[in-house]
Design an enzyme around this catalytic site. Structure first.
Site, mmCIF file in Angstrom:
data_model
loop_
_atom_site.group_PDB
_atom_site.id
_atom_site.type_symbol
_atom_site.label_atom_id
_atom_site.label_comp_id
_atom_site.label_asym_id
_atom_site.label_seq_id
_atom_site.Cartn_x
_atom_site.Cartn_y
_atom_site.Cartn_z
ATOM 1 N N HIS A 1 0.861 -1.195 0.000
ATOM 2 C CA HIS A 1 0.000 0.000 0.000
ATOM 3 C C HIS A 1 0.888 1.233 0.000
ATOM 4 C CE1 HIS A 1 1.217 -0.696 4.147
ATOM 5 N NE2 HIS A 1 1.256 0.626 4.213
ATOM 6 N N HIS B 1 5.877 6.577 -0.957
ATOM 7 C CA HIS B 1 6.595 5.369 -1.367
ATOM 8 C C HIS B 1 5.720 4.161 -1.060
ATOM 9 C CE1 HIS B 1 7.251 5.651 2.954
ATOM 10 N NE2 HIS B 1 7.332 4.334 2.926
HETATM 11 P P1 2AM Z 1 5.712 2.320 5.346
HETATM 12 O O1 2AM Z 1 4.635 3.082 4.598
HETATM 13 O O2 2AM Z 1 7.080 2.863 5.060
HETATM 14 O O3 2AM Z 1 5.643 0.871 5.102
HETATM 15 C C1 2AM Z 1 1.402 0.865 8.710
HETATM 16 O O4 2AM Z 1 2.253 0.593 9.774
HETATM 17 C C2 2AM Z 1 2.040 1.769 7.705
HETATM 18 O O5 2AM Z 1 2.301 3.049 8.270
HETATM 19 C C3 2AM Z 1 3.360 1.232 7.197
HETATM 20 O O6 2AM Z 1 3.247 1.177 5.807
HETATM 21 C C4 2AM Z 1 4.401 2.208 7.681
HETATM 22 O O7 2AM Z 1 5.492 2.521 6.894
HETATM 23 C C5 2AM Z 1 3.628 3.444 7.959
HETATM 24 N N1 2AM Z 1 4.226 4.196 9.053
HETATM 25 C C6 2AM Z 1 4.605 5.500 9.025
HETATM 26 N N2 2AM Z 1 5.080 5.902 10.197
HETATM 27 C C7 2AM Z 1 5.034 4.832 11.017
HETATM 28 C C8 2AM Z 1 5.409 4.610 12.385
HETATM 29 N N3 2AM Z 1 5.915 5.581 13.147
HETATM 30 N N4 2AM Z 1 5.241 3.380 12.875
HETATM 31 C C9 2AM Z 1 4.734 2.378 12.118
HETATM 32 N N5 2AM Z 1 4.359 2.531 10.849
HETATM 33 C C10 2AM Z 1 4.501 3.740 10.295
#
Ligand code: 2AM
Length: 177
Positions: free
Chosen positions: A36, A120
């Protein structure tokens, strides 16, 4: 509930992204069902709060648009690569939507997100990935690019952290005009 707002990706595209995986020891590849594009990570909130955030998102108006994924890169923390991702071709409509979501969630009481939005799609989490293999992967897929696809809604997801992979559940879809 642990929540985040994201764009779902077309299934054929997710399969194509998942098929890129492999050849980098120390990489934990994200399975197709979990791929996603995060617009806003919310984190843990109580149910009444989730409801307020849902109302704020439901009141938001934005236009649908076309999005193209392009390029490969990594994020690093303290000099260590932590995430391998596919990038997004610059897109004002996406930035606009993300800004509206940020504003709506802040009005509903969330603290501002301090990190700059770096759109991303995470392909893999990295635990001491072999640097030469990682560099070769990035080099090999540097010209990765999708056809534009239509973004017609965004989604509030809940996430349950698992041992191997998190389980993401779409909770609410919000249509774009
Ligand atoms: P990502 O987009 O780089 O994969 C669910 O956890 C989504 O939220 C993930 O896709 C994750 O990173 C994003 N995300 C952004 N900040 C986050 C945080 N502090 N902790 C966990 N997930 C985070």
């Amino acid at each position: 509930m642990r929540l985040f707002v994201a764009l779902e990706l077309p299934w054929d595209l997710r399969e194509r992204l998942a098929a890129l995986g492999g050849g980098v020891p120390g990489a934990r590849w994200v399975p197709a069902e979990n791929l996603h594009l995060t617009l806003r990570f919310i984190g843990e909130v109580p149910p009444f709060r989730a409801e307020e955030l849902d109302h704020a998102l439901a009141a938001l108006r934005a236009r649908r648009f076309a999005l193209t994924l392009a390029g490969i890169g990594t994020f690093a923390k303290a000099g260590r690569e932590t995430v391998l991702w596919v990038g997004v071709e610059r897109n004002e409509r996406l930035d606009h939507l993300q800004g509206k979501i940020e504003t709506a969630l802040q009005r509903a009481g969330l603290e501002p997100e301090r990190r700059r939005f770096a759109p991303h799609v995470s392909l893999a989490r990295l635990d001491n990935a072999a640097p030469d293999k990682l560099a070769a992967f990035v080099q090999r897929h540097n010209l990765f690019r999708t056809d534009p696809f239509a973004v017609e809604h965004f989604t509030l997801f809940s996430s349950r952290l698992g041992k191997e992979q998190a389980a993401y559940e779409p909770e609410v879809e919000y249509s774009l005009a």
